[in-house]
Structures are given as structure tokens and as C-alpha cells.
Write a protein that holds these residues in place. Structure first.
Motif, PDB file in Angstrom:
ATOM      1  N   ASP B 150       0.835  -1.212   0.000  1.00 51.27           N
ATOM      2  CA  ASP B 150       0.000   0.000   0.000  1.00 51.27           C
ATOM      3  C   ASP B 150       0.867   1.258   0.000  1.00 51.27           C
ATOM      4  O   ASP B 150       0.586   2.223  -0.710  1.00 51.27           O
ATOM      5  CB  ASP B 150      -0.979  -0.005   1.181  1.00 51.27           C
ATOM      6  N   LYS B 151       1.975   1.217   0.782  1.00 53.30           N
ATOM      7  CA  LYS B 151       2.881   2.375   0.801  1.00 53.30           C
ATOM      8  C   LYS B 151       3.540   2.561  -0.568  1.00 53.30           C
ATOM      9  O   LYS B 151       3.682   3.673  -1.068  1.00 53.30           O
ATOM     10  CB  LYS B 151       3.964   2.166   1.863  1.00 53.30           C
ATOM     11  N   CYS B 152       3.953   1.422  -1.144  1.00 49.29           N
ATOM     12  CA  CYS B 152       4.624   1.486  -2.451  1.00 49.29           C
ATOM     13  C   CYS B 152       3.692   2.062  -3.516  1.00 49.29           C
ATOM     14  O   CYS B 152       4.141   2.763  -4.426  1.00 49.29           O
ATOM     15  CB  CYS B 152       5.068   0.097  -2.875  1.00 49.29           C
ATOM     16  N   LEU B 153       2.408   1.757  -3.420  1.00 51.48           N
ATOM     17  CA  LEU B 153       1.479   2.262  -4.422  1.00 51.48           C
ATOM     18  C   LEU B 153       1.291   3.759  -4.274  1.00 51.48           C
ATOM     19  O   LEU B 153       1.089   4.469  -5.255  1.00 51.48           O
ATOM     20  CB  LEU B 153       0.123   1.544  -4.293  1.00 51.48           C
ATOM     21  N   LYS B 154       1.377   4.239  -3.007  1.00 56.72           N
ATOM     22  CA  LYS B 154       1.191   5.671  -2.780  1.00 56.72           C
ATOM     23  C   LYS B 154       2.414   6.460  -3.209  1.00 56.72           C
ATOM     24  O   LYS B 154       2.306   7.464  -3.898  1.00 56.72           O
ATOM     25  CB  LYS B 154       0.867   5.918  -1.301  1.00 56.72           C
ATOM     26  N   THR B 155       3.593   6.011  -2.770  1.00 57.06           N
ATOM     27  CA  THR B 155       4.835   6.710  -3.138  1.00 57.06           C
ATOM     28  C   THR B 155       5.811   5.696  -3.725  1.00 57.06           C
ATOM     29  O   THR B 155       6.666   5.168  -3.021  1.00 57.06           O
ATOM     30  CB  THR B 155       5.483   7.375  -1.913  1.00 57.06           C
ATOM     31  N   PRO B 156       5.661   5.436  -5.031  1.00 56.06           N
ATOM     32  CA  PRO B 156       6.481   4.399  -5.668  1.00 56.06           C
ATOM     33  C   PRO B 156       7.982   4.652  -5.511  1.00 56.06           C
ATOM     34  O   PRO B 156       8.755   3.700  -5.352  1.00 56.06           O
ATOM     35  CB  PRO B 156       6.073   4.483  -7.133  1.00 56.06           C
ATOM     36  N   ALA B 157       8.406   5.904  -5.542  1.00 54.97           N
ATOM     37  CA  ALA B 157       9.834   6.206  -5.586  1.00 54.97           C
ATOM     38  C   ALA B 157      10.574   5.635  -4.379  1.00 54.97           C
ATOM     39  O   ALA B 157      11.732   5.233  -4.485  1.00 54.97           O
ATOM     40  CB  ALA B 157      10.057   7.707  -5.681  1.00 54.97           C
ATOM     41  N   THR B 158       9.913   5.596  -3.230  1.00 55.83           N
ATOM     42  CA  THR B 158      10.606   5.160  -2.012  1.00 55.83           C
ATOM     43  C   THR B 158      10.181   3.748  -1.607  1.00 55.83           C
ATOM     44  O   THR B 158      10.263   3.380  -0.447  1.00 55.83           O
ATOM     45  CB  THR B 158      10.290   6.130  -0.861  1.00 55.83           C
ATOM     46  N   CYS B 159       9.730   2.960  -2.572  1.00 55.84           N
ATOM     47  CA  CYS B 159       9.198   1.638  -2.253  1.00 55.84           C
ATOM     48  C   CYS B 159      10.277   0.717  -1.676  1.00 55.84           C
ATOM     49  O   CYS B 159      11.374   0.591  -2.224  1.00 55.84           O
ATOM     50  CB  CYS B 159       8.620   1.009  -3.518  1.00 55.84           C
ATOM     51  N   THR B 160       9.963   0.059  -0.558  1.00 55.87           N
ATOM     52  CA  THR B 160      10.900  -0.913   0.020  1.00 55.87           C
ATOM     53  C   THR B 160      10.247  -2.275   0.211  1.00 55.87           C
ATOM     54  O   THR B 160      10.936  -3.280   0.289  1.00 55.87           O
ATOM     55  CB  THR B 160      11.396  -0.436   1.401  1.00 55.87           C
ATOM     56  N   LEU B 161       8.940  -2.321   0.306  1.00 54.81           N
ATOM     57  CA  LEU B 161       8.196  -3.542   0.635  1.00 54.81           C
ATOM     58  C   LEU B 161       8.723  -4.125   1.945  1.00 54.81           C
ATOM     59  O   LEU B 161       8.812  -5.345   2.114  1.00 54.81           O
ATOM     60  CB  LEU B 161       8.309  -4.578  -0.486  1.00 54.81           C
TER      61      LEU B 161
END
Lengths: 342, 557, 324
Positions: B150-161
């Protein structure tokens, strides 16, 4: 004083001249090729207008309804309108071929099982209607723009000329594809005219605009040269109002030019309509025009080439007749003009 | 999924028919294949970017399966077991832990990318992050169940999973944690969007620039206007025959730009080996007779259907939608697609041979398992009861021959029911997104759906759940705008049940299929078959239900 | 004179600007043209869709988008396609030019030669059956839609009679690069050449004939005849030479339009991947960057040809100069 009366005489003699029209008519009637061409056009138009009669009494089927499971008796043999392939893997269907009898499926069926001959006649109506109406729009607009541009000159002329340049260099297919998507679901209102989605006015409107520069430019040039002509400078000399000059000296001369364009623009429109339909823009199914029938026939070019060949031939005959008639009209009205025929 | 280009013509009763037709070809498979030579393939046009995390077309899925690997994949075989998931880059299929929320994969050792670098657990983590960082098409729909997605979808640039995909380099394992149990998780990471790429792969859609992979082939060059050239991956060593077998041809040239008609001629004459696009209807009879030995036909897990807008008159009345279903002569529509050997009439959502499929057809003269004939009386009675006759209806189709002709046929049907109907074909490139957007007020259209992975949720939940209906958006694949809370609940129940008891789950899905079919948000028309035309010199044509032709397994003489 | 040239050049740039703006606006006025969902892929989530829209700058205002696109097209030259992502638009168009040029140049040779022969022969034999014959053939040539002629040519050479000795040499549709195989290049193009040239042979033949007949009645021709120069020599040296001015003007305009993509239908029918086919493909997929590039490229040639012809006229014909 002397000068003025000489001018008046010139202007009057020019305005009074009805001769050219009569001469033109006489010349045209003597032109056997042109008369024959005109006859062919009348025949084609009459045949197209008779399409409902043909559909009801000769072909006996509705040329707009699909007939996927239909059967027909030909020479005492019952055949399916869409004949399934039964050999090998049994893939695909082949529409009925031409029977060459004056009756149902004279030219065979298309891939929806509809009678090609009947659709050809109905298609002729639309093709002729589109070409005709678009020619009216085109010539009307072009005359207006050409005359205004040439008569007023200056800034108006420069502006209009550049707009015509944009239109001339603009790819018509982009215009056509975009407009057709816009108009598929929404109707559009231009002044008093409302174009309903999917109506014939869409191709008419597009084709009507495309060739405006083609006609407007020579008319502008003609007006420019008329403005230098003696009888106009003379009229200006005697103090005639600009509107009077426009109405009595310029327009009548321009009209002969415009008439020369009529058959040529009709021919051009017919070709353009078929090209646009070939690219799937234009008359909407299940209606037909010669162009859309060619497009339908493209999918059958391999097994039933007649579906694409017949409307193509119809276009060639019509355009040829229009061009011959155009030559006749030009020779009669304006033998010196150097209008291109394309 | 939808193919780049619709299959305008394909096949037969069942998988059996496909196999029978295949006989002359598979017969040759008995002998040992010979490596070498170059396959020459043809398509009308390229299918866009070759970035495996982005491209979402059947055309390139097919080649990405031999260029790239995921942790798991579908078995590369020509029978129905091709739908099963097997271990690929992972040593074995993991058992779900933590009630179905945790999967631990152990990476195989010694696998190298085509650029010579070693495959590590860091590559796996980076690949899953990359999908989100470059806004992969399915990240929000297939992979949103991973912890941290969900975080990755909101701010893809800082995606860590973070906490979602965890590597243990020493042990050589990667652990996936899900927000909720998902019975389809392994299928979802079997498609090329979850391919494992080198960690240093650029964090943007690479477009026409190839990315290194682990498969037996790699892309040497790509020009969308002319040619995609594949050559052997020098670092490839076969590690699992069922997941990623070594290939026979030395190279594969995929040419673009020739039209269908010319491509058929080229393959017939042996100037090319295979064409992606379906042969034009005009040539089918010829192919079925003169070139029958070069043709193979296979059923697809797909459907052609007419979505009806359940929020717009007259189709907001269930009786009208059912009337349309009763009135359509599916045998006639099948004819438009090339005949009963290329398509099979169908009334229900799930295609034959699909998990949870149970034959069902309420909309026919004798309701039961199979469609037999239209029931016009019933249809007219339903329309009369709804009082909607006389309303205006517009059908939106693609401007392809088949779609257009089906539209014209539907126009006749609707006119027969008393509506004032018009058909509008629009460019096939726009039509699919156009009919999804509620702003365009599309009443009824003609569309197709091809499976991504073989689970009922890929048809029922994707196309008919409230979640996939997004008013005002071009991405609203629930074209009918069908949202039934009770059915939505049933789908969730079926999904949950599948984790504990797959057999029970399958039964529940069968019930959902019936419930959706009865509510008639769409009129299913038929199940298409795929027809492949191959050159006389091509041998061992293996057709997987998941990947279609497995190119690496054919050889040329 | 120089000032007129500069002002004309300025107007030319304005026209090209106008065309690109109109193309741009039409694109955004088209419902369903928003490429975000197509770029994002089937069944994309709303977040992904918004992200893609942002990445491609489609959430900006129209003037900003236009400016950015022009900057990437002309200055950084790295504009990429919306459909084949990563495909750079400028090199793609540049690569398509040789194909269009091959088609148009070959056809131009045919139509200039054909037009000259038809025009001169018909002009010289005015009123005879040969003249009539040629004029009817020319009119038929002018009246055939080019795409239909192409389809018929394909029908005959690719399927119906492909297996006979007459057309067995015809290669499958498509382009073969001259540098790869000159003979293959020729074989692949010869039918498209004739198809494209048919219309223009008819057209040029008719115009030339009319012009020759007109010229032959002028005073200087009578003078030449009076001097006792042979009829053939009068026709070729004096009559034809004067008539060629109109011929060359027409050629300039037509050649410019065709190189600019006017051969679209021929390229589509014969599967030649030239600029016209590129335009057609871009229109079908609504690929805005490619549409803009091809439209600007096409208008450049059309406007340029117009401009050259206009300027040439100013030098040739003082009357036109006065009229401006």
C-alpha cells in the motif's frame, strides 16, 4: 468627361453581356462525350434512387439485416447464403458467389449474408449524396473565402491565406479520425447546424472542408486579376461603390469559374469518401456507401473479390463520367483556365 | 488480460479436438529434435515496451516466458497440466505458513543472468520493488496483498516492501508476507510481471532496451518498426525441464509490419514459420483444406461477451439483460467467428476446462447445461414486462471485422426486441478503455476477456466485483458496472474457503459463476479457439494452455 | 525581394506552428484519447493510473504539455512514443524516410516519363484517334482510387495469378532495403511504383497536352515556323520548353506532398513501412508524439514545396510579383 463615359460604356457592355452563358450552353450541347457522361451519371443516380424497388422486387431481402442462417434456391439447388467449409478441418465460411441472374444475390452475398447488388445501389445513394452535399459546402465556403480574400486584400488576405495554408497542409486523415471519434457519441453544434452522432453529415462536413483551399486559391487569384481588369478599374474610376462592384462585376465572373469546379470537386469528393471509408471513417454500419462496401469486401478479397471490385468499378465509372463532364464544362465556360483535374 | 489483437478466428468441442488436430504435428515429436536454425515469426505490429514488468500483452507474455523466470512458473507442457504451478528459480514449491500469509522460497544455486552476473536473493527483492517503482500495470491489482504494497502504491519512488519481501542472503531464502491469505498468490507470481531481473535493472520502463534475464534466450536487438531478435543466452544451463527447458533453435527473429493476408501467404509458402495474428476469415477455408497439415486449433480459456451497463437504461433492468441473453442466436455469432470448429457457444462466465467450471446455461430454449437455440418468445415477454421497448440503444464495437459484424448482428437482435439500435465501431486501440469509462455512457459493447492465470477469481472477481468498478475512470474493467453486495460476499467466502479446503472453494466458485450468469450483467457469446498456422519445416509444435505455443520447444528442418 | 523572402519564411513557420497546435488540440478533444489507461495496462489500479498520468506529464496544463513536447521533439530530440514505450520518435521517422523516398522517387521517374510521353504525343497528334485514345486512358487513370488499384494489383499478383509465370517473381508485400538487395528492392517496389504513378501520368499528360496546344498557337511559335524550322523541332525545342514551367511547378507541389506522407494509402496497401504508414499507425493507436512528429514532418514538406514554387514564380513571372 470623355474618359468617364467611355468607362461607363465599358462597364455597361460588360454587365449586359449574357452571351457567354448562351455560348457555353451551345458548346456543351455539341460536346458528345460530355453529353454521354451526363447520361451515365443520370442513369447511375436513377438506379441508386431505385434501390428500395430493387431490394423489394428483385433481391427480395433486406440489405441492412444480417442473414447468417439464410438459404436460397438457385437453379433448383438449395444453398446456404454463408456456406460452411466442410472439407478438411472445416474452418470458416464462404459467402454465396454471384449468381449473375437478375434476381436474388446477383452479385453474391457479403460476410453478413446480405445481398451485395442491393447494397451497391443503396451505397450509391449515400456516395452521391455525400459527394454532392460536400461539394456544396466546399464551393460555398471557397467562394466566400476566395472573394473576400482577393477583394479586400491586405491583412484579411494574409490571414485567410495562412489559414488556408494550414488547412491545405493538414493531414485530412487525422482530422477525419479525430472528428469521427468525437462525433460517435456526442452530437456537435456549429451555429444553426446540429450534427447528430453517426449521421451522414459527419463525412459530408469533413470532405466538404478538405478541398476548400484547392478551390479558394484560384478564385482568390481570379479576383485579384479581375481587380486589375479594365472594366473594374473603370468602375472604380466612375466611383461605383465597392459592394456594387463586388455584386455586379466580380461575382458573375467568379461564378463561371466556380461552375467549372463543380464536376471536378464532385469527382474528388467521391474519391475521398472512398479513401476515408477504406480507413473505416465515414458512413456507419449497417448503412453503406461504395467506400464502405469496398472495405467490407477487403476481408473477402481472396474468396469473393467481386464484393470489393464492384463498388470500385462503380466509383471509377462515376468519377470518369464526372471528369469528362468537367472537361466539357470547362471547355464551354472557361477554355483558358488551367484547372488541375485530380 | 486481453491480447494486443483480438483473435478473430479460432476452434472445437474441447481439448480433445485440439489434440486430434494436432496429431500429425505431435507425431513428429517422438523423434529427437535437432538444435540449430533460426525461427522466423511474424506479427502485424510490435506490442510496445519489452520491459517484462510493464508489458501486458499476450504477444510478449509468450516470449517473456522463454526470456525470463519467476520464482515459480506454469509447467511448460502441451497438455492440461500446463495450468499447474511448478518451482522455477526456487528449489521447490513452498507450503504456505501462518495460515496462508507467509511463503518461504529457497533460491536455486548457480543460476546466472544473460549478462553473466549471478542470481541472488537481492535480485528477487529488487525485482519486486522495481515493479512498484515503475508503476507496473498489475501492482495495484495482483500484488497489492504483499505487506508494504500500500505504501509502495502511494509513493512508488521510495518503495521498500519492508516486511513484505525479506531476503536472507546466508540461507539463500526469500520470505513473502501477505496482508491476508491469498489462494492465488503462487499463480499471480507465475506471470512475467513477477519475473526476476538483475538488481541493477534501470528503475524506469526501459522501452526498447532489453533487460538481462535467466531464460534460454535473450533479446539481441529490438526495433518496434521492424524486428525483435532473440539469440541463445550463453549463460543458460537447464535446471528444470518442466519449468524452463533448454531451447532447440539458435535464434528467433520476430518481424513486424506485414499484414495478416501477406503473413498467411508467407507462412504457407515457408518464407516464415509462424504468425501471431489470427489468419483473416477469408483464408480459413483454404487453411482447413489445402494447408490442413500446417494448422493446429486449440481451445482458449477466454470469452467473447457483450457487457451491458447495469446502471443505464434499458439495461438497468435485469429483465432486459436476460431478454438479450435469451434472444441471441449464439450459433449465428459463432458463424461470424469462423464456425463451430473455431468457437463454442457459451452462456456462462467461466470457460470450459477451467477450474470450478460446471456446464450451465439458463438462457436457451431448453435451459440446462448447454445452449441449444434462442428463446425469442421468452425474450419478448421479458422486454414487454420491463416496458422499455422503443428506447434508443447504441452498441460500441471495435473496428475489426469480427467485432463489427457481431455488433451488426446484435443490432438486429435488439431491433427485433423493439429497441431503436445503432452500432458504432471505434478503433480497437481506444475501444477497450472507452467502454470502461462511465463518463462515456456506453450502454452495450462487444469485448473479450482472456485469462491471466487459471483461477476463477481471474474472471469472476476481476470482471464483476464492486472493487473493480471505478466510475469516471478509464481503468474500470467491470465494464457492466455490476456491483452486487451479496455476490461480492460470496466471492470473498469462496476465496477464503479455497485456502483451507480447495475442493470446497471450487464448489463455492461454481455457485458464484451461476449467480453472476443469472444476474446477466453481460451476454456471454462464445468461447474462442486459437488457430496456429506454421510452416512445413517447423516440427514439435507444443501448445500450452497458459503460454500458447512454447517457441523454445520447436525445431526447424 | 529579400524582405519578402524573410516574411514568407516567417509565415511558413507560423503555418507549421498552427498545424501542430491544431493536431495537439484535436487529440485532447477526442474522447478516449487519454493514453494513461492504455499505457498503464489492463485492469490497472487507480493509484497506478494516477502515477502513470503524472510520469507522462498528462496531469499538466495543455500549454505546458505542448511546450514540453515541442522541446523534446526539437531540442532534446528524445520524445518517445505513447504506444511503443521507449521508441524514440525522431529516429523512427528518419528511418522511415528512405522507404517513402524510394517509393516516391521511383514513381516520380515513371510519372514524369509517362506524363511527358503522353502529353507530347497527344499534343502533337491533336485530334487524331491516338490523341483521343491517350486522353481517355489518362482520364481513366485519373479516375481510379489509388487504394483500390493497389488492392486489385495485390489480388492479381499476390494470389490469383501469383503461381503463373507472369507474376511468380513478385515477392511478398513489404520493403526490401536497397543496401541489402538492390534487385529485391526493385522487385518489391515496381508494382507500388506503377500503382502510385497511374494517377499522375494521367494528370501530367493531360496538363502537358493542354499547355502544348496553347503554346503552339502563340506568336513566337509562328515566328519559329515561319523561319522554316521543322515541326518536330518547333514542338520539342520551343513548345515543350515553354510548357514545362507549369509541369515543373506541379511536380514540385506533388512531390513535396507525397514525400511528406501523401502516399499513405499506397504504403498501407503494400505494407511499406514509410512515413505514411507510420502516420496511419500512429493515428490508429492515437500515439500523440508520433502523430505530432509525422504531422509536422508532412506539413514541412507541403509548406516547403509551396514556398519554393511561390518563390520560383516570383523570379519567373513578374506579374505575380506585382499581384502580391
Amino acid at each position: 468627361m470623355d474618359n468617364l463615359s467611355a468607362g461607363q460604356a465599358l462597364v455597361r457592355s460588360h454587365r449586359g453581356a449574357e452571351g457567354p452563358w448562351r455560348t457555353a450552353w451551345r458548346k456543351l450541347r455539341a460536346d458528345r462525350a460530355a453529353i454521354m457522361a451526363f447520361g451515365v451519371l443520370v442513369l447511375i443516380t436513377a438506379a441508386s434512387l431505385a434501390a428500395p424497388l430493387y431490394a423489394r422486387h428483385v433481391s427480395g431481402t433486406d440489405p441492412f439485416a444480417t442473414n447468417l442462417n439464410g438459404e436460397i434456391v438457385i437453379h433448383g439447388e438449395t444453398r446456404q447464403v454463408l456456406e460452411p467449409s466442410t472439407e478438411g478441418l472445416g474452418l470458416g465460411f464462404t459467402p454465396l458467389g454471384p449468381t449473375w441472374d437478375f434476381g436474388p444475390y446477383m452479385l453474391g452475398a457479403d460476410n453478413q449474408g446480405r445481398d451485395v447488388a442491393a447494397r451497391l445501389l443503396y451505397g450509391g445513394r449515400n456516395s452521391l449524396l455525400i459527394a454532392g452535399a460536400a461539394a456544396l459546402i466546399c464551393l460555398g465556403l471557397a467562394t466566400l473565402l476566395g472573394v473576400v480574400s482577393g477583394f479586400f486584400g491586405g491583412l484579411v488576405d494574409t490571414l485567410l491565406s495562412r489559414i488556408l495554408d494550414v488547412l491545405w497542409a493538414f493531414p485530412i486523415f487525422l482530422l477525419a479520425i479525430s472528428l469521427s471519434i468525437v462525433l460517435i457519441t456526442q452530437s456537435i453544434t456549429i451555429g444553426p447546424i446540429e450534427i447528430r452522432s453517426g449521421s451522414l453529415w459527419l463525412p459530408i462536413f469533413i470532405i466538404g472542408i478538405v478541398y476548400v483551399p484547392y478551390v479558394a486559391r484560384p478564385i482568390r487569384g481570379h479576383v485579384l486579376s479581375l481587380m486589375q481588369a479594365e472594366f473594374v478599374t473603370a468602375a472604380i474610376g466612375i466611383g461605383a461603390s465597392p459592394w456594387r462592384i463586388l455584386l455586379y462585376d466580380i461575382l458573375p465572373n467568379v461564378i463561371t469559374r466556380v461552375i467549372v469546379f463543380v464536376p471536378l470537386i464532385l469527382a474528388l469528393n467521391m474519391m475521398t469518401e472512398s479513401s476515408l471509408s477504406f480507413l473505416s471513417i465515414g458512413v456507419q454500419p449497417p448503412d453503406a456507401s461504395w467506400g464502405t462496401i469496398i472495405q467490407d469486401g477487403q476481408g473477402l478479397l481472396y474468396s469473393r473479390p467481386i464484393v470489393a471490385l464492384a463498388p470500385g468499378l462503380a466509383i471509377v465509372i462515376c468519377v470518369l463520367a464526372l471528369n469528362i463532364l468537367g472537361d466539357g464544362v470547362r471547355d464551354a465556360l472557361d477554355p483558358k483556365s488551367s484547372i488541375r483535374v485530380a | 488480460m486481453r491480447s494486443r489483437k483480438v483473435f478473430s478466428a479460432m476452434m472445437a468441442g474441447a481439448g480433445l479436438a485440439g489434440l486430434t488436430l494436432m496429431a500429425p504435428l505431435t507425431g513428429a515429436a517422438a523423434q529427437e529434435g535437432k538444435a540449430g536454425g533460426t525461427l522466423k515469426l511474424l506479427a502485424n505490429a510490435a506490442a510496445g515496451t519489452i520491459d517484462p514488468h510493464i508489458n501486458y500483452t499476450l504477444q510478449y507474455f509468450q516470449i517473456n516466458y522463454i526470456l525470463y523466470d519467476g520464482l515459480v512458473t506454469f509447467r511448460k507442457t502441451g497438455d492440461k497440466t500446463g495450468f499447474e504451478v511448478v518451482a522455477d528459480l526456487a528449489e521447490s514449491l513452498p507450503k504456505p505458513d501462518d495460515g496462508g500469509k507467509k511463503y518461504v522460497f529457497t533460491l536455486r544455486k548457480g543460476i546466472k543472468f544473460s549478462d553473466g552476473s549471478d542470481l541472488t536473493t537481492a535480485d528477487v527483492v529488487a525485482s519486486f520493488q522495481r515493479m512498484f517503482k515503475i508503476s507496473g500495470p498489475t501492482t495495484g491489482t495482483l500484488y497489492n496483498g504483499i505487506v508494504g504494497a500500500d505504501k509502495c502504491l502511494k509513493t512508488p519512488a521510495t518503495c521498500t516492501l519492508e516486511g513484505g519481501v525479506v531476503a536472507d542472503e546466508a540461507a539463500g531464502t526469500v520470505t513473502f508476507n501477505l496482508v491476508a491469505p491469498d489462494p492465488d498468490f503462487l499463480q499471480k507470481i507465475s506471470i512475467p510481471h513477477a519475473a526476476i531481473l538483475p538488481a541493477e535493472a534501470p528503475l524506469k520502463d526501459t522501452g526498447t532496451v532489453p533487460i538481462a534475464g535467466t531464460g534460454p534466450y535473450m533479446i539481441a536487438s529490438y526495433d518496434p518498426n521492424s524486428l525483435l531478435k532473440m539469440v541463445r543466452n550463453p549463460h543458460f544451463k537447464e535446471w528444470s525441464k518442466e519449468a524452463q527447458p533448454a531451447g532447440y533453435p539458435d535464434g528467433i527473429d520476430y518481424g513486424f509490419g506485414l499484414n495478416d493476408e501477406a503473413a498467411v501467404t508467407a507462412v504457407e509458402n515457408g518464407q516464415a514459420d509462424w504468425m501471431f495474428d489470427p489468419p483473416p476469415a477469408d483464408r480459413l477455408a483454404e487453411l482447413g483444406t489445402k494447408y490442413a497439415k500446417q494448422v493446429s486449433v486449440h481451445p482458449l480459456t477466454a470469452m467473447w461477451y457483450a457487457p451491458m451497463n447495469t446502471n443505464l437504461a434499458p439495461f438497468n433492468d435485469i429483465r432486459v439483460r436476460q431478454a438479450v441473453n435469451y434472444a441471441i442466436d449464439r450459433a449465428a455469432v459463432v458463424k461470424l467467428f469462423g464456425g463451430s470448429n473455431l468457437a463454442q457457444p457459451s452462456c456462462q462466465i467461466l470457460p470450459p476446462d477451467f477450474p470450478s467450471y460446471a456446464p450451465y446455461c439458463p438462457f436457451t430454449a431448453n435451459p440446462g447445461e448447454k445452449w441449444s437455440a434462442p428463446d425469442l418468445e421468452k425474450a419478448k415477454a421479458l422486454v414487454a414486462a420491463s416496458g422499455t421497448a422503443g428506447q434508443e440503444v447504441t452498441i460500441i464495437t471495435e473496428d475489426t471485422e469480427v467485432s463489427k459484424s457481431i455488433g451488426i448482428y446484435l443490432q438486429d437482435v435488439l431491433n427485433g426486441l423493439g429497441y431503436k439500435t445503432s452500432v458504432k465501431p471505434i478503433s480497437q486501440n481506444i475501444q477497450f478503455t472507452y467502454i470502461q469509462n462511465t463518463n462515456n455512457k456506453v450502454q452495450i459493447s462487444v469485448s473479450q476477456w482472456f485469462q491471466d492465470y487459471p483461477k476463477p477469481s481471474n474472471f469472476l472477481q476481476v470482471l464483476f466485483s464492486c472493487a473493480s468498478f471505478n466510475p469516471g475512470s478509464d481503468a474500470s474493467v467491470n465494464i457492466s458496472g455490476f456491483c452486487d453486495k451479496a455476490i461480492d460476499q460470496k466471492m470473498v467466502e469462496a476465496q477464503t474457503a479455497t485456502i483451507a479446503d480447495p475442493a470446497k472453494g471450487a464448489e463455492l466458485w461454481t455457485a458464484v459463476d451461476k449467480a453472476v450468469t443469472d444476474a446477466a450483467p453481460v451476454a456471454v457469446l462464445f468461447t474462442p479457439k486459437r488457430i496456429d498456422l506454421i510452416s512445413p519445416r517447423l516440427k514439435n509444435f507444443v501448445f500450452s494452455p497458459q503460454f500458447y505455443w512454447i517457441m523454445s520447444q520447436s525445431w526447424v528442418e | 525581394m529579400l524582405a519578402a523572402l524573410v516574411s514568407r519564411l516567417g509565415q511558413m513557420v507560423l503555418v507549421m506552428f498552427g498545424i501542430s497546435v491544431v493536431a495537439f488540440l484535436i487529440f485532447f478533444a477526442t474522447p478516449g484519447a487519454d493514453p494513461s489507461a492504455r499505457i498503464a495496462g489492463r485492469n490497472a489500479s487507480q493509484e497506478t493510473l494516477a502515477q502513470v498520468r503524472h510520469d507522462f506529464g498528462l496531469d499538466r496544463t495543455l500549454p505546458v504539455q505542448y511546450a514540453l513536447m515541442m522541446e523534446r521533439l526539437f531540442i532534446s530530440r528524445d520524445l518517445t512514443s505513447f504506444v511503443n514505450r521507449g521508441q524514440k520518435v525522431v529516429p523512427t521517422v528518419l528511418e522511415a524516410i528512405p522507404i517513402t523516398l524510394s517509393l516516391v522517387l521511383g514513381a516520380a521517374v515513371l510519372w514524369v516519363l509517362g506524363g511527358l510521353i503522353v502529353g507530347v504525343v497527344a499534343g502533337a497528334t491533336r485530334g487524331t484517334w491516338l490523341d483521343r485514345m491517350l486522353m481517355i486512358l489518362s482520364l481513366i487513370g485519373v479516375s481510379i482510387p489509388v487504394f483500390w488499384l493497389g488492392e486489385v494489383a495485390n489480388l492479381v499478383t499476390q494470389s490469383r495469378w501469383h503461381d503463373t509465370w507472369l507474376f511468380s517473381w513478385v515477392p511478398p508485400l513489404g520493403y526490401i532495403a536497397f543496401t541489402d538487395n538492390p534487385w529485391g528492392w526493385f522487385k518489391a517496389l515496381v508494382i507500388p511504383w506503377f500503382t502510385l504513378a497511374t494517377l499522375y501520368i494521367g494528370l501530367y499528360g493531360r496538363v502537358l497536352r493542354a499547355s502544348i496546344i496553347e503554346t503552339m498557337q502563340e506568336d513566337f511559335i509562328r515566328t519559329a515556323r515561319a523561319k522554316g524550322i521543322g515541326e518536330r523541332r518547333v514542338l520539342l525545342r520551343h513548345g515543350l520548353r515553354t510548357s514545362l514551367v507549369a509541369f515543373v511547378t506541379m511536380f514540385g507541389l506533388d512531390f513535396g506532398a507525397l514525400v511528406g506522407g501523401g502516399a499513405l494509402l499506397t504504403e498501407v496497401v503494400f505494407g511499406l513501412q514509410g512515413v505514411g504508414k507510420l502516420t496511419y499507425g500512429a493515428l490508429q493507436t492515437l500515439d500523440l508524439p508520433m502523430i505530432l512528429a509525422t504531422v509536422i514532418y508532412a506539413s514541412f514538406f507541403v509548406v516547403m514545396a509551396n514556398f519554393i514554387v511561390d518563390v520560383a514564380f516570383v523570379f519567373i513571372d513578374p506579374r505575380v510579383r506585382d499581384a502580391h
